[in-house]
Design a protein around this motif. Structure first.
Motif, PDB file in Angstrom:
ATOM      1  N   ALA A  42      51.614  34.814  41.761  1.00 41.64           N
ATOM      2  CA  ALA A  42      50.726  35.943  42.246  1.00 41.64           C
ATOM      3  C   ALA A  42      50.831  36.960  41.233  1.00 41.64           C
ATOM      4  CB  ALA A  42      50.884  36.498  43.685  1.00 41.64           C
ATOM      5  N   GLU A  43      52.073  37.371  40.930  1.00 44.17           N
ATOM      6  CA  GLU A  43      52.232  38.366  39.729  1.00 44.17           C
ATOM      7  C   GLU A  43      51.710  37.829  38.436  1.00 44.17           C
ATOM      8  OE1 GLU A  43      53.372  41.007  40.013  1.00 44.17           O
ATOM      9  OE2 GLU A  43      54.704  41.008  41.770  1.00 44.17           O
ATOM     10  N   SER A  44      51.614  36.547  38.092  1.00 48.99           N
ATOM     11  CA  SER A  44      50.767  36.106  36.898  1.00 48.99           C
ATOM     12  C   SER A  44      49.419  36.208  36.810  1.00 48.99           C
ATOM     13  CB  SER A  44      51.273  34.486  36.630  1.00 48.99           C
ATOM     14  OG  SER A  44      50.638  33.818  37.347  1.00 48.99           O
ATOM     15  N   VAL A  45      48.834  36.066  37.749  1.00 55.34           N
ATOM     16  CA  VAL A  45      47.445  36.296  38.264  1.00 55.34           C
ATOM     17  C   VAL A  45      47.087  37.689  37.997  1.00 55.34           C
ATOM     18  CG1 VAL A  45      45.272  36.145  39.752  1.00 55.34           C
ATOM     19  CG2 VAL A  45      46.946  34.198  39.720  1.00 55.34           C
ATOM     20  N   ILE A  46      47.962  38.779  38.678  1.00 52.16           N
ATOM     21  CA  ILE A  46      47.603  40.007  38.728  1.00 52.16           C
ATOM     22  C   ILE A  46      47.682  40.445  37.072  1.00 52.16           C
ATOM     23  CG2 ILE A  46      48.803  42.437  39.178  1.00 52.16           C
ATOM     24  CD1 ILE A  46      49.566  40.909  41.851  1.00 52.16           C
ATOM     25  N   ALA A  47      48.867  40.034  36.293  1.00 49.72           N
ATOM     26  CA  ALA A  47      48.992  40.493  35.047  1.00 49.72           C
ATOM     27  C   ALA A  47      47.892  39.834  34.028  1.00 49.72           C
ATOM     28  CB  ALA A  47      50.403  39.938  34.617  1.00 49.72           C
ATOM     29  N   ASP A  48      47.605  38.744  34.257  1.00 46.94           N
ATOM     30  CA  ASP A  48      46.632  37.881  33.506  1.00 46.94           C
ATOM     31  C   ASP A  48      45.260  38.609  33.730  1.00 46.94           C
ATOM     32  OD1 ASP A  48      48.577  36.654  32.214  1.00 46.94           O
ATOM     33  OD2 ASP A  48      48.065  34.601  33.201  1.00 46.94           O
ATOM     34  N   ASP A  49      44.829  39.385  34.491  1.00 46.50           N
ATOM     35  CA  ASP A  49      43.566  39.781  34.763  1.00 46.50           C
ATOM     36  C   ASP A  49      43.177  40.691  33.581  1.00 46.50           C
ATOM     37  OD1 ASP A  49      41.201  40.442  36.437  1.00 46.50           O
ATOM     38  OD2 ASP A  49      41.679  42.377  36.415  1.00 46.50           O
ATOM     39  N   SER A  50      44.104  41.512  33.017  1.00 46.18           N
ATOM     40  CA  SER A  50      43.789  42.147  31.937  1.00 46.18           C
ATOM     41  C   SER A  50      43.068  41.445  30.832  1.00 46.18           C
ATOM     42  CB  SER A  50      44.855  42.891  31.397  1.00 46.18           C
ATOM     43  OG  SER A  50      46.010  42.005  30.941  1.00 46.18           O
ATOM     44  N   LYS A  51      43.412  40.069  30.672  1.00 45.54           N
ATOM     45  CA  LYS A  51      42.993  39.221  29.649  1.00 45.54           C
ATOM     46  C   LYS A  51      41.343  38.860  29.800  1.00 45.54           C
ATOM     47  CE  LYS A  51      47.279  36.680  28.829  1.00 45.54           C
ATOM     48  NZ  LYS A  51      47.762  35.372  28.985  1.00 45.54           N
ATOM     49  N   ILE A  52      40.809  38.870  31.102  1.00 50.05           N
ATOM     50  CA  ILE A  52      39.635  38.730  31.595  1.00 50.05           C
ATOM     51  C   ILE A  52      38.882  39.820  31.192  1.00 50.05           C
ATOM     52  CG2 ILE A  52      38.116  38.170  33.507  1.00 50.05           C
ATOM     53  CD1 ILE A  52      40.281  36.294  34.620  1.00 50.05           C
ATOM     54  N   ASP A  53      39.491  40.966  31.537  1.00 51.89           N
ATOM     55  CA  ASP A  53      38.711  42.480  31.319  1.00 51.89           C
ATOM     56  C   ASP A  53      38.615  42.465  29.923  1.00 51.89           C
ATOM     57  OD1 ASP A  53      38.845  42.722  33.893  1.00 51.89           O
ATOM     58  OD2 ASP A  53      40.652  43.936  33.969  1.00 51.89           O
ATOM     59  N   ALA A  54      39.530  42.291  29.143  1.00 47.68           N
ATOM     60  CA  ALA A  54      39.435  42.238  27.527  1.00 47.68           C
ATOM     61  C   ALA A  54      38.402  41.260  26.937  1.00 47.68           C
ATOM     62  CB  ALA A  54      40.909  42.257  26.956  1.00 47.68           C
ATOM     63  N   ALA A  55      38.317  40.223  27.547  1.00 49.63           N
ATOM     64  CA  ALA A  55      37.392  39.424  27.027  1.00 49.63           C
ATOM     65  C   ALA A  55      36.048  39.719  27.154  1.00 49.63           C
ATOM     66  CB  ALA A  55      37.831  37.883  27.523  1.00 49.63           C
ATOM     67  N   ALA A  56      35.707  40.185  28.565  1.00 49.16           N
ATOM     68  CA  ALA A  56      34.327  40.513  28.789  1.00 49.16           C
ATOM     69  C   ALA A  56      34.005  41.972  28.023  1.00 49.16           C
ATOM     70  CB  ALA A  56      34.387  40.928  30.536  1.00 49.16           C
TER      71      ALA A  56
END
Length: 217
Positions: A42-56
């Motif tokens: 769960a923590e990894s999903v929360i942390a990695d959301d910033s990668k999706i935001d940056a790519a978008a």
């Protein structure tokens, strides 16, 4: 200049596929964390959301730059504008995956929903993962048959979503207030994730065929 422009359009498509892949990974990990009460995942999903935001954000900047420099028209314009809208939906799908993971983190070491609802949420999670993977394939190939498959899978998610409400509103429901809130929130997240995928599928189908079916969300 035309060759450069076409390469930029291909770059836009490639970036959409990349973001969709990140979203598919996020929902896969989020639903696993949710169903298995895996706080590390769960923590990894929360942390990695910033990668999706940056790519978008990077994709949006590229699309806006193309609009400003190339002044596209007709189908080329629709491709760029659709990419901006698809990017926004993918970013939102990443946020929803993060929300599901956050529920798992908040309730750890307990599971989020009562035992009676766990098979339903397991099925919903599996469907969301399948939809996300099919969406990645659709963005890569623009195969309209995949769009139809996504809509069919979304119907199954909708049915499961309604069944959750039927259970929590039934007189036999024994869960407490927090159980009710968690179950309804989580069900809504799963349902909205699939809805965003359907919205994207309709946009891709329109670009591929010129046939537009208005989005229902």
């Amino acid at each position: 200049m035309r060759e450069v422009f076409q390469q930029e359009l291909r770059d836009v498509q490639d970036r959409l596929v990349e973001i969709a892949g990140l979203v598919a990974e996020a929902i896969d990990n989020a639903t696993t964390a949710f169903n298995e009460s895996n706080v590390a995942l769960a923590e990894s999903v929360i942390a990695d959301d910033s990668k999706i935001d940056a790519a978008a954000n990077e994709l949006d900047e590229l699309a806006i730059e193309i609009l400003a420099r190339q002044n596209p028209v007709a189908r080329d314009l629709r491709i760029v504008v659709s990419a901006l809208r698809i990017s926004a939906s993918l970013e939102r799908m990443g946020d929803i995956a993060r929300h599901i993971a956050q529920l798992a983190r908040y309730r750890f070491p307990e599971k989020v929903v009562p035992k009676s609802l766990r098979p339903t949420f397991k099925s919903m999670g599996e469907l969301d993962v399948q939809i996300a993977r099919k969406l990645t394939e659709l963005l890569s190939t623009q195969d309209v048959d995949i769009a139809e498959h996504i809509r069919n899978e979304d119907d199954k998610v909708d049915e499961l979503h309604l069944s959750v409400f039927d259970q929590v509103l039934a007189e036999t429901w024994s869960g407490g207030a927090s159980d009710t809130v968690d179950a309804t929130l989580a069900s809504r997240y799963h349902e909205r994730f699939a809805d965003h995928a359907v919205s994207i599928a309709k946009k891709v189908q329109y670009l591929a065929t010129g046939d537009w079916t208005p989005a229902e969300d």
